[in-house]
Design an enzyme around this catalytic site. Sequence first.
Site, PDB file in Angstrom:
ATOM      1  N   CYS A 255      -0.444  -9.276 -28.354  1.00  0.00           N
ATOM      2  CA  CYS A 255      -1.255  -9.438 -29.248  1.00  0.00           C
ATOM      3  C   CYS A 255      -0.484  -8.825 -30.493  1.00  0.00           C
ATOM      4  O   CYS A 255       0.748  -8.955 -30.833  1.00  0.00           O
ATOM      5  CB  CYS A 255      -2.512  -8.641 -28.933  1.00  0.00           C
ATOM      6  SG  CYS A 255      -2.135  -7.148 -28.708  1.00  0.00           S
TER       7      CYS A 255
ATOM      8  N   HIS B 214      -6.374  -4.462 -38.805  1.00  0.00           N
ATOM      9  CA  HIS B 214      -6.688  -5.116 -37.467  1.00  0.00           C
ATOM     10  C   HIS B 214      -8.273  -5.186 -37.702  1.00  0.00           C
ATOM     11  O   HIS B 214      -8.805  -4.342 -37.712  1.00  0.00           O
ATOM     12  CB  HIS B 214      -6.110  -3.984 -36.211  1.00  0.00           C
ATOM     13  CG  HIS B 214      -6.405  -4.708 -34.965  1.00  0.00           C
ATOM     14  ND1 HIS B 214      -7.580  -4.882 -34.348  1.00  0.00           N
ATOM     15  CD2 HIS B 214      -5.530  -5.157 -33.940  1.00  0.00           C
ATOM     16  CE1 HIS B 214      -7.469  -5.408 -33.132  1.00  0.00           C
ATOM     17  NE2 HIS B 214      -5.979  -5.634 -33.015  1.00  0.00           N
TER      18      HIS B 214
END
Length: 646
Positions: free
Chosen positions: A32, A570
Amino acid sequence: MDAKKKKRYEVIVQQVIELAGGKKNILGIAHCATRLRLVLEDNDRADLKNMENVDLVKGVFVAGDQVQIIFGAGLVNDICQVLGESLHMDTMSLGDLKTKAGQKMNPLQKALKALSDVFIEIMPGILAAALLTGLSSVLGNMKAVESNETLYGIARLINISSGAIFGFLPLCVAYSAVKRFGGRPIMGIVIGCIMLSGSLADAYAAAQGTVEVTTLHIFGLGVDLVGFQGGIIVALLMGLVTAKLDIFFERKVPEVIRLLVSPLLTTLVSSFLLFLLIGPIGRGLASGITNVLVWMTRNLGIFGYAAFSGVQQLIVITGLHHVFGAIESQLLVDTGRNFLNPLMSVAIIAQGGAVLGYMVRNIKDAKAKELCIPSFVSVLFGITEPALFGVNIRYRYPLAGGCIGGAVGGAIVYITNLAALGFGTTVVPGIALADPAHHGYINYVIAHVVALGTGFLMTLILGTLFGKKKATVTTADEVGENIFEKIHVTERKMAETQKNEIAAYADGVLIPIEEVDDDTFAQKVLGDGVAIIPENGNVYAPFDAEVVMVMDTGHAIGLMDKNNNEFLIHIGIDTVNLNGKYFDVQVAVGDQVKMGDILVTEDIEKIKAEGYDMSVMMIATDANGRKIEKESPGKIKKGEKIAGLV
């Protein structure tokens, strides 16, 4: 990447492969924004502790049956690429990786893995209770303790402490199970308190008929108000159900009333299921299994004895073994002898033999010895929970070896006509209860030695056939391979007095990074930063920068400012699982953006509706030694100053 970096990454990758249990143990790889994710055939072969010491690794943990290694934004892409080349394996999407993780175990293996995960979380408490119980048993049989006021008081406190831990074990299991299956742990504590409520009759007393049980009638069904002391499987099932209900209501209840209504509905529905469905099923299992086992011992001779002691410890796993106390009492009243006590005792010591067998197979593994030694000590005093849940169930083949040892011990009990004159203690303290007739004490020792030895040997044999030794690893430091450990970044130079201002990258509420509900960010594993709880779905550039990384899932962007400081934005927690759904990225790698330019738009309401936390974190992943000075938390608008690098 240049040749120097690639050589460094190849060293890192080789260490990761070795510590993961070798190439054949790695089934799939993905990454990720910050983490390298591995699906392993057997997680127990991985040396996670030493993996944390690998160059550039910032942390290692297991989640969703994946080994996740934190490297950081940008770097993880290169590491994953080099790893794929080394393994001759293509990088998988996160969705495919999750599917791969689910496919590697059959339903029974998944159930045992879940059971093991739940108990590993609470194992320190179980070990403490087991050892305290053993100490209490020893002190309780010493006349010097009974005659000394202080020693007696100490022994009583120890007894109370050990009894309390085991008495509330279902609550601990419910807590751990809810956490394991993705719910809020506090909801597990709530359902555990309901299971052990003082308004319910004690399960042990109810089984022996020494307490009156109230019965309610709901929808025409009789509901016995009996507690769930010892109800391990019921607690486990309730933990699973409560977690799923918690997740469901958190997603479906509108946000404006979620804090009040969601926990109310979760608790209410879980309670009804406990008393109307799951609890009665558990008690039905208890009654049926007990009746079958007792019938076998009375009608099938040596085979019945062997079968009972072979599977008796499986009943302990369910927590339904407390009903045996009532049967033992009745046996003593009817015949004056209790043949179930030595059968249960040899079943217990056989599981201890299995623990020793596992430890011998992994004798070089310090962690195995750390777990096995106290687990075996507790077995000597008749407590098998640490051995079962900490070792035997977790690795499966020791459980089978212990059951075989118990069956052989049961056959010895039948052949020697061994019985007890009481009940309540087993193994070492239990010898005091043995019927001395027909060399009872000698036969007691023989039966236990045979059961212990058989459990030990069968575990060694089954381990050779079906088990896998944990990987032992020689670290890079030991062989001098990690030549890059002391490399320092010298390419970037900046004036110490220069200051970079960081503007709000979303409208909303600025909060400290420590308050984010994700340990990787809250504990600053990737670096210091800030977080914003957004009002809308727009995420903006916090300063003039170059876009250096864009996740294909759209939930993470990497930026580098004019002074070569690197940042990660994020969006949300675990939103990587959406695989790009609801995200619209407005930039690409290499783009030059100005402060206030839109980076990503997302459908924030739909993401929230699926149960995701939409906190937007900004982390300084490489600030060249600079410190982040943060503004006070509170309401902010796009473009307002929220921090600065100094």
